[in-house]
Design a protein around this motif. Sequence first.
Motif, PDB file in Angstrom:
ATOM      1  N   TYR A 188      -3.672  -3.139  11.022  1.00  0.00           N
ATOM      2  CA  TYR A 188      -3.473  -4.387  10.284  1.00  0.00           C
ATOM      3  C   TYR A 188      -3.521  -4.122   8.788  1.00  0.00           C
ATOM      4  O   TYR A 188      -4.503  -3.587   8.268  1.00  0.00           O
ATOM      5  CB  TYR A 188      -4.531  -5.418  10.666  1.00  0.00           C
ATOM      6  N   ASN A 189      -2.444  -4.453   8.103  1.00  0.00           N
ATOM      7  CA  ASN A 189      -2.389  -4.452   6.643  1.00  0.00           C
ATOM      8  C   ASN A 189      -2.864  -3.129   6.028  1.00  0.00           C
ATOM      9  O   ASN A 189      -3.645  -3.116   5.069  1.00  0.00           O
ATOM     10  CB  ASN A 189      -3.218  -5.624   6.093  1.00  0.00           C
TER      11      ASN A 189
ATOM     12  N   ALA B  70       1.861  -6.823   9.192  1.00  0.00           N
ATOM     13  CA  ALA B  70       1.585  -8.129   8.579  1.00  0.00           C
ATOM     14  C   ALA B  70       0.614  -8.948   9.419  1.00  0.00           C
ATOM     15  O   ALA B  70      -0.104  -9.804   8.888  1.00  0.00           O
ATOM     16  CB  ALA B  70       2.892  -8.898   8.383  1.00  0.00           C
TER      17      ALA B  70
ATOM     18  N   ARG C 138       2.191  -1.087   7.369  1.00  0.00           N
ATOM     19  CA  ARG C 138       1.307  -2.138   6.863  1.00  0.00           C
ATOM     20  C   ARG C 138       1.545  -3.449   7.636  1.00  0.00           C
ATOM     21  O   ARG C 138       2.071  -4.428   7.108  1.00  0.00           O
ATOM     22  CB  ARG C 138       1.500  -2.340   5.362  1.00  0.00           C
TER      23      ARG C 138
END
Length: 391
Positions: A278-279, A229, A227
Motif C-alpha cells: 500500500y502506497n 493506491a 505504489r
Amino acid sequence: MILLGTLTSYSQETNAPKFGKGLFNLVGQDSTWTMKIATRMQFLSIATWDEGADGGLANPEQNFLVRRARLKFDGFAYTPKLTYKLELGLSNRDISGASAFTSNAPRYILDAVVMWNFYENFELWVGQTKLPGNIERVISSGNLQQVDRSLLNSRFNIDRDAGIQLRHHFNLSDNFLVREKFAISQGEGRNITTGNLGGHQYTARLEFLPFGEFEGSGDYSGSDLKREAKPKLMLAVNYDTNQNAVKTRSNQGSYMTNDIGFYETNINTFFFDGMFKYNGFSFMWEYANRDADNPIARNSDGTETGDVVWVGDGLNLQSGYMLAKDWEISGRYTNINLDDITGRDAETQYTLGLSKYIVGHKLKVQTDLSYLSVDGGSDELMYRLQFDVHF
C-alpha cells in the motif's frame, strides 16, 4: 547470432522494444506464433567476516561473481491460448549440479514449459518450471526486494521440477479473488535424466486476494514500485508431499544412499505466506514447516547412514518502503530451527537493505548488510552489493 538470423528470416515483423521489454519481439508471417527474446545479468560482490575470539571481526573473505546470466524466450504457439516459456541459465551457479542423474551434464535448462488455457479460467502447464511453492521462491530472482532470497528459502523451498500443473481462479465477489494451483511432479528437482528413483511429488496451493489483483502482478514482485493506491493483500497456504523421496530436502539437497541403493521416506512441507502492499509500503511473510515419516536414513540392518532429512521450521518477515526518486529501504528477519536430529544449529539473520531502482527491477543497484547469529556456532557479518540489468 545464427539463431537470431534464422528466426528473423522467417518472421514478418522484427522490432526492438523499449529497455526492459526484451531484445526482440518476433511475430510469425501468418501471426500464428510470437517470441520475445530477453536476457539478464546480475553482478555480485560479497564480503564476510566471522566473529573473532575477542568479539571483533575475523577471517575476512571477499568474492566477485556473475551471480546470474540468463536467456529467456516466451510467447504463444498457434493460438494465444497456448503459451510457452524457455529460460536458460549460463552462470556457473545456474548450471552447477552435474551428476549421474543429469547425465553428468551441466543443468542449463531452468524453465521449459507450455501453458494451455483450455477452458475458461483453467490452465494446464506441462514441462519443467517452478512448483507452486513459497512466495519468495516463485518471485523471480530479478524482481527481489533485496540482493537475494532468505535463509528460509534456501532451507525449505521446493524449487523447480518436471511434471504437470493445473491452475484455476475465480471470484467470490467483485474484488475477492481466489486462485488454486495443483502440481504432480517427478520429485527430484530440475534436469533429472535418470529416474524416477522414488515416488512422485504432489503440491497444492490456495491464494486469497480479498481486495483484488495487485498492480502489475505485484503480489509476485518485491517492493511496491507501483505504489498501490489502495491496500492489496494476498494470503496463501501451501502443502507439498513427496512420496518415497530420496533427497534430504524433498526434491532438493543430496541423495540419501544406503547399502541397498537409496533410502526412501515420505517428506511433507507446509507453507503459510503472503504479501501486503500500500502506497509504497510492502510486507511479505513466510512460515515453513517440514516433516518426514522417518527422517533418519538407515541401512537395511537398521544402522544409520549419516544422512538426515532437514526437518524443522522457519520464519521469514520482510518489509520495505519506497522513498522519493525510487530509492527503497528494507529490512528482513529470518529464523531457522531445524530439529536436533539434523545436527544443525538454530540460525537467526537480520538484514538491512538499500535499493535504487533506475528502471524498476530491470535496471537497479542493491546493497545489504546482514548479521547472522548461530546458536552454538560462529556468528557472521555479511555485506553485499549487486548490479542488475535486464534487456
